[in-house]
Motif scaffolding. Structure first.
Motif, PDB file in Angstrom:
ATOM      1  N   ALA A   1       1.128  -1.083   0.118  1.00 45.70           N
ATOM      2  CA  ALA A   1      -0.084  -0.198  -0.191  1.00 45.70           C
ATOM      3  C   ALA A   1       0.927   1.482  -0.010  1.00 45.70           C
ATOM      4  CB  ALA A   1      -0.891  -0.012   1.390  1.00 45.70           C
ATOM      5  N   ALA A   2       2.151   1.116   0.541  1.00 52.68           N
ATOM      6  CA  ALA A   2       3.089   2.333   0.589  1.00 52.68           C
ATOM      7  C   ALA A   2       3.510   2.556  -0.652  1.00 52.68           C
ATOM      8  CB  ALA A   2       4.062   2.129   1.829  1.00 52.68           C
ATOM      9  N   GLY A   3       3.655   1.455  -1.743  1.00 54.14           N
ATOM     10  CA  GLY A   3       4.177   1.658  -2.889  1.00 54.14           C
ATOM     11  C   GLY A   3       5.384   0.654  -2.891  1.00 54.14           C
ATOM     12  N   ALA A   4       5.613  -0.147  -2.152  1.00 53.79           N
ATOM     13  CA  ALA A   4       6.729  -1.095  -2.506  1.00 53.79           C
ATOM     14  C   ALA A   4       6.432  -2.134  -3.766  1.00 53.79           C
ATOM     15  CB  ALA A   4       6.951  -2.107  -1.286  1.00 53.79           C
ATOM     16  N   ALA A   5       7.535  -2.230  -4.655  1.00 51.98           N
ATOM     17  CA  ALA A   5       7.416  -2.736  -5.889  1.00 51.98           C
ATOM     18  C   ALA A   5       7.528  -4.404  -5.474  1.00 51.98           C
ATOM     19  CB  ALA A   5       8.375  -2.272  -6.726  1.00 51.98           C
ATOM     20  N   ASP A   6       8.436  -4.730  -4.885  1.00 52.45           N
ATOM     21  CA  ASP A   6       8.702  -6.296  -4.647  1.00 52.45           C
ATOM     22  C   ASP A   6       8.777  -6.333  -3.209  1.00 52.45           C
ATOM     23  OD1 ASP A   6       9.331  -8.904  -5.098  1.00 52.45           O
ATOM     24  OD2 ASP A   6      11.882  -8.373  -5.433  1.00 52.45           O
TER      25      ASP A   6
END
Length: 344
Positions: free
Chosen positions: A195-200
């Motif tokens: 939700a915070a934008g982490a890609a992996d």
């Protein structure tokens, strides 16, 4: 007006001593100034509840008197104390189970989770929520939308641990995150990271069923910490969040973080562990811990409403209040992700 259906007494599931649970009849508590009285709906079972039940203590917190467990709680406001609008009666709420002093330097600087006078549900000597009714500070009883189930509202508490963890790890868009432990908290951290934008978001766990489940709960990949050790070692994660409490997982994760990355300790493990301090210093890795949370319920509710986190899917086992002991033992089933006690 207070709900006229509130009785004089209530059921409470009480931990009498290590491994011994008894159902008791107790007076319904009274909402004091600034408080609300909540009829409990659902209560999630946390690892700390299980630890108190099986071992009678967590560190310096010792169960030396009868204690009501349970701190992941949702319900409905049925009465209010002085200073609280009566319009709150009938609200469905999720409770932040902290009662800080509001006077110390930590409270006044916005870090009330570190309050030395904190009273926290189900932490000796403060009773928790495996009961029909509880009181809570009115501003710590957060209204939840009608679209949110009682179980999901209760699980805003473990989601709060995940949200505070990714806050402490400073996880942002595009990051690679390593999480040790695919249990409920690992799942909450994984979802919060996405939700915070982490890609992996890479999650490690020894249990195959948990690895299989975690990819539907925020993880992009799930690895076996031993069989896939080379793949873990090859990571250069921006952040590592340790949720398993296992020292080998901690030591493995430390070396999977890029130089200048961050490590956050969440899982309850050994009181002490030998760390590669020279390596941590040379890599300028930031190491910190998580102790509860601060002001995370509004964010959790917003994320759930937006469909950015999934809470109901974590619940695999349900029990009535009369079967709290079975709920505390539910983790013996490898298929159990999250047990919930349905009170009303």
């Amino acid at each position: 007006m207070p709900d006229p259906s509130v009785p004089a007494t209530m059921r409470a599931s009480v931990l009498l001593e290590q491994g011994v649970i008894e159902m008791q009849e107790r007076p319904v508590p009274v909402a004091g100034p600034g408080e609300v009285l909540v009829r409990v709906a659902s209560v999630g079972v946390c690892g700390s509840d299980v630890h108190y039940y099986r071992h009678g203590r967590i560190g310096d917190a010792v169960v030396d008197a009868p204690l009501v467990l349970g701190h992941e709680v949702s319900g409905t406001v049925v009465d209010v104390g002085s200073g609280v609008p009566e319009t709150r009666v009938g609200e469905r709420v999720a409770i932040d189970p902290q009662v800080p002093c509001r006077r110390c330097r930590h409270c006044l600087s916005g870090r009330f989770n570190l309050c030395r006078e904190m009273r926290f549900y189900a932490t000796p000597p403060v009773d928790g929520a495996f009961a029909d009714y509880v009181t809570a500070p009115a501003d710590f009883a957060h209204p939840v939308p009608g679209t949110m189930t009682d179980e999901a509202a209760a699980l805003l508490e473990p989601l709060s641990v995940g949200l505070w963890s990714i806050h402490k790890a400073a996880i942002g868009p595009g990051d690679q995150v390593l999480v040790a432990g695919a249990g409920p908290i690992g799942a909450m951290v994984a979802q919060a990271a996405r939700a915070a934008g982490a890609a992996d978001v890479v999650v490690t766990d020894l249990v195959a069923s948990r690895r299989e489940r975690i990819t539907s709960l925020g993880a992009t990949r799930a690895l076996h910490p031993v069989e896939d050790a080379d793949a873990v070692a090859a990571l250069e994660a921006d952040s590592f969040v340790e949720c398993s409490g296992a020292t080998p997982a901690l030591l493995q994760g430390l070396r999977a973080v890029r130089p200048g990355g961050s490590v956050v300790l969440v899982g309850m493990g050994a009181d002490e562990a030998a760390l590669p301090t020279a390596y941590l210093a040379a890599m300028e890795i930031s190491l910190t811990g998580v102790f509860r949370y601060v002001d995370t319920w509004p964010r959790g509710i917003a994320l759930a409403q937006a469909g950015m986190v999934e809470l109901d899917a974590l619940v695999t086992h349900r029990y009535p209040l009369e079967e709290v002991e079975a709920a505390l033992d539910a983790d013996s089933d490898p298929q159990c992700m999250k047990a919930v006690v349905q009170v009303s």
